[in-house]
Design an enzyme around this catalytic site. Sequence first.
Site, PDB file in Angstrom:
ATOM      1  N   ALA A   1       5.517   7.839   0.992  1.00 23.90           N
ATOM      2  CA  ALA A   1       6.063   6.897   1.982  1.00 23.90           C
ATOM      3  C   ALA A   1       6.831   5.753   1.308  1.00 23.90           C
ATOM      4  CB  ALA A   1       4.930   6.336   2.836  1.00 23.90           C
TER       5      ALA A   1
ATOM      6  N   GLY B   1      -4.848  11.434   2.754  1.00 24.53           N
ATOM      7  CA  GLY B   1      -3.504  11.957   3.036  1.00 24.53           C
ATOM      8  C   GLY B   1      -2.478  11.586   1.981  1.00 24.53           C
ATOM      9  N   HIS B   2      -2.903  10.845   0.955  1.00 23.20           N
ATOM     10  CA  HIS B   2      -2.070  10.553  -0.227  1.00 23.20           C
ATOM     11  C   HIS B   2      -0.761   9.812   0.103  1.00 23.20           C
ATOM     12  CE1 HIS B   2      -4.941  13.333  -1.849  1.00 23.20           C
ATOM     13  NE2 HIS B   2      -4.425  14.339  -1.171  1.00 23.20           N
ATOM     14  N   CYS B   3      -0.761   9.029   1.186  1.00 26.01           N
ATOM     15  CA  CYS B   3       0.431   8.214   1.519  1.00 26.01           C
ATOM     16  C   CYS B   3       1.695   9.056   1.617  1.00 26.01           C
ATOM     17  CB  CYS B   3       0.678   7.095   0.504  1.00 26.01           C
ATOM     18  SG  CYS B   3      -0.733   6.099   0.119  1.00 26.01           S
ATOM     19  N   GLN B   4       1.548  10.298   2.057  1.00 29.87           N
ATOM     20  CA  GLN B   4       2.747  11.136   2.179  1.00 29.87           C
ATOM     21  C   GLN B   4       3.550  10.707   3.401  1.00 29.87           C
ATOM     22  OE1 GLN B   4       1.866  15.320   2.163  1.00 29.87           O
ATOM     23  NE2 GLN B   4       3.928  15.910   1.549  1.00 29.87           N
TER      24      GLN B   4
END
Length: 397
Positions: free
Chosen positions: A129, A357-360
């Site tokens: 993101a 969610g790994h800041c995707q």
Amino acid sequence: MAFPEQLRRWQRELRAQFPLIVANPEVAYLDSAATAQKPQAVLDAVLSYLTTGNANAARGTYPWANRTTARIEQARDRLRRFLDDPLPHGSGVHFVGGTSDGLRAVARDWLAPQLRDGDEIIVPFADHAANAEPWLEAAELLRRQGARIRVTPMPYDEAHDYDVERLAALVSNRTRFIAATHVHHVYGNDMNVHRLRAAAGPEIPICLDAAQGVGHLPLSTAELDVDFVVFSGHKAMALPGIGAVWARNTRGPAYEPAGWSGSPNTTGIISLAAALDWLDAAGLGRIAHWTTALGARLTDGLRTMPSYEVLGCRQSLAAGSAVQQRQGIVAFRHHAIGSHDLGFILASEGILVRADGHCQGDEGEKTASVRVSLHVYNTPEEVDRLLEVLTGLDRSW
Ligand SMILES: Cc1ncc(COP(=O)(O)O)c(C=O)c1O
């Protein structure tokens, strides 16, 4: 993939230089994509600076301050050498807080002032993101000034690689900017960004988020024709709170941060220069070889267990894959155990991973996964330990 004794000896010597790793043999730290551990040389450089000549930079009339100013200039040159800069006298190196901060600075101070009504920018919405929001903010800034900026999603193929054929077809005479990522922070694949220039044509600036590339594999700006390289020091073995924007300065105006920048993060910059020294001495080619081999060991193991789904490019699961090389980052899910729960189970075994969610960006995975991210201090035994725990969970569900 085999781990020949010579390579193992090299790795043992490097691992021994990480005090936190050495002091915690019962812990397997497998979360280096979040932040990397620091070698003693980096810690020593910071302590030595603070205890022998700490001062503010660019403001002093005395040796400590002048030496600090000189060290910051040396750190700029160090980064240029690290990135194999072909134009060291024209390029810019600007120290920032990290990748998010650096990308936002490029968007706000360099891109936004150049955009005009009807222009287009291309944004990778399935990457981090941090590599989407700043470009959206720039477009929004222009909208408030009455200009419409088209934000076009970067096209991907089914392997999560950039689809350069579709990209080439998208690019028009109103395309002003392309944002891309060096190594994907969830799938671990090298995004093969060397193909972007041909797709973009000679004029369009390309900005590379190299947060997961710098410190993991060689990156030559002499070979890779991108206009910006932005990364975080803390992921490259330096202290947190420091990062850099490297600007080629040959397409469009030279990049200059707007406004008053204040006192520099001197210890951060010194730690970064020491980290780059350490990484170059260790050998980035070998580091990449090591972490890729560890990742392949993990994916090979996971492939034998029906309860797990590995995310990302199937063809890159093999270390020798010509399709895309997976760089020491492996994300997966268990079909019955939630990823957060799996993260806690692994932590209770001393295995430290990231599970969320790994800041995707918006076009990314919709549910959480477990991400294992490896660095040169990790060992095949740690991967095997992880596989053993995962095997137990595979059988029990
Ligand atoms: C690919 C990528 N870009 C950007 C970032 C943001 O980095 P930072 O939080 O250091 O600003 C990360 C962090 O995980 C990342 O993996």
